[in-house]
Design a protein around this motif. Structure first.
Motif, short mmCIF file in Angstrom:
data_model
loop_
_atom_site.label_atom_id
_atom_site.label_comp_id
_atom_site.label_asym_id
_atom_site.label_seq_id
_atom_site.Cartn_x
_atom_site.Cartn_y
_atom_site.Cartn_z
N TYR A 158 0.84 -1.20 0.00
CA TYR A 158 0.00 0.00 0.00
C TYR A 158 0.87 1.25 0.00
N GLY A 179 -12.23 2.00 0.63
CA GLY A 179 -12.81 0.71 0.26
C GLY A 179 -13.23 -0.17 1.42
N LEU A 191 -10.35 -5.23 3.59
CA LEU A 191 -9.16 -4.99 2.78
C LEU A 191 -7.99 -5.74 3.41
#
Length: 320
Positions: A106, A260, A282
């Motif tokens: 990420y 998300g 996630l």
């Protein structure tokens, strides 16, 4: 490249950092304000409901003058923990977005830089976004949703909106400094969650007429020198210098939604996460602290959220 980035430098974010440090992880804590920013914004004279031992993190003892510590003692404690343990932190660096890469990494984008990490903990609390009254005049300089200390309001006509701990503290403290205090309360009385030593105090001050209270009422309009109150008997207009709106606060759930993380469809909007590991829908993004409760901000506190740090770091270490 970090093993873990923790978003939020409050007590639970620090607890996650301490656990990561103990586990030998390469971690970073990002905080948009000062160290334990939410506690810093608490009223200056606030006393915690919890005892000091229940606010401890990382097995570092918290010694206070009395069983229930004050805001200043808590700030001193968490500051000393951060300094003594040399926690890796960047303050005044707000996270704007999180974007995934194809390799499971990420990228975290802040207003100052970008960072890459394998795992993320979001521990952003709920003290940043006040509930608005949505009335005309709410944006006047005389209106605040954050109460600091009482001296400023001495000899002034003050309206306090709300009936829970923050509202009760503001009403009692400003009245004792010489303010003429009126409380506007949506329900039939003072909230049941008010600290046991403050509840009879405020109720007696109202009963004797020292503090005026309008029950089953709400603010209708705020003007420079007056305020309209919608009561069961109709609109009441009183003179007013300042409004302290202790209407509560909410977590930044829009940020979770933007990256998300799914939220429940009801009014609680509780984020999706595994109770055993704190991992969200996630992969390798975890939640810690009061934000786990969504809009139900009264279900989680420092004392019952500290375990989140242990569960998260255990999951990260076992996944390596």
């Amino acid at each position: 490249m970090y093993d873990l980035i923790i978003i939020g430098g409050g007590p639970i974010g620090l607890a996650c950092g301490l656990e990561a440090q103990t586990a030998g992880l390469n971690y970073l804590i990002l905080e948009k304000g000062c160290l334990v920013n939410s506690l810093y914004n608490y009223p200056a004279n606030m006393t915690f409901f919890s005892t000091s031992d229940r606010l401890e993190i990382g097995d570092v003892p918290f010694v206070s003058n009395n069983a229930k510590p004050t805001r200043s003692e808590a700030l001193e404690y968490y500051r000393r923990v951060a300094l003594h343990r040399k926690l890796n932190m960047k303050l005044f660096e707000e996270v704007d977005n999180i974007s995934p890469k194809s390799d499971g990494i990420y990228t975290i984008h802040t207003k100052k830089a970008s960072y890459e990490t394998k795992n993320i903990v979001i521990a952003t609390g709920f003290y940043d976004i006040p509930y608005l009254m949505n009335v005309e005049g709410e944006n006047l300089p005389k209106v605040t949703h954050y109460y600091e200390e009482p001296h400023f309001y001495a000899l002034q006509k003050v309206v306090v909106v709300g009936a829970n701990n923050s509202a009760v503290d503001a009403a009692l403290e400003t009245w004792r400094k010489g303010a003429e205090v009126t409380m506007i309360i949506r329900d039939a009385g003072i909230g049941n969650r008010v600290k046991y030593w403050a509840k009879p105090d405020i109720e007696n001050r109202i009963l004797e007429g020292s503090i005026k209270a309008y029950y089953h009422s709400e603010v209708a309009e705020i003007r420079e020198n007056e305020i309209d109150i919608k009561t069961p008997e109709g609109i009441v207009t009183i003179e007013n210098d300042y409004v302290i709106a202790m209407t509560g606060y909410q977590p930044n759930l829009n940020f979770l939604r933007k990256i998300g993380i799914t939220l429940s469809a009801d009014e609680i909007m509780k984020p999706t996460y595994d109770d055993e590991t704190q991992e969200t829908n996630l992969p390798n993004i975890f939640l810690a602290g009061v934000i786990c409760g969504g809009m139900n901000t009264h279900s989680l506190f420092i004392e019952n959220s500290r375990i989140h740090a242990v569960k998260i770091i255990e999951k990260i270490v076992n996944s390596q």
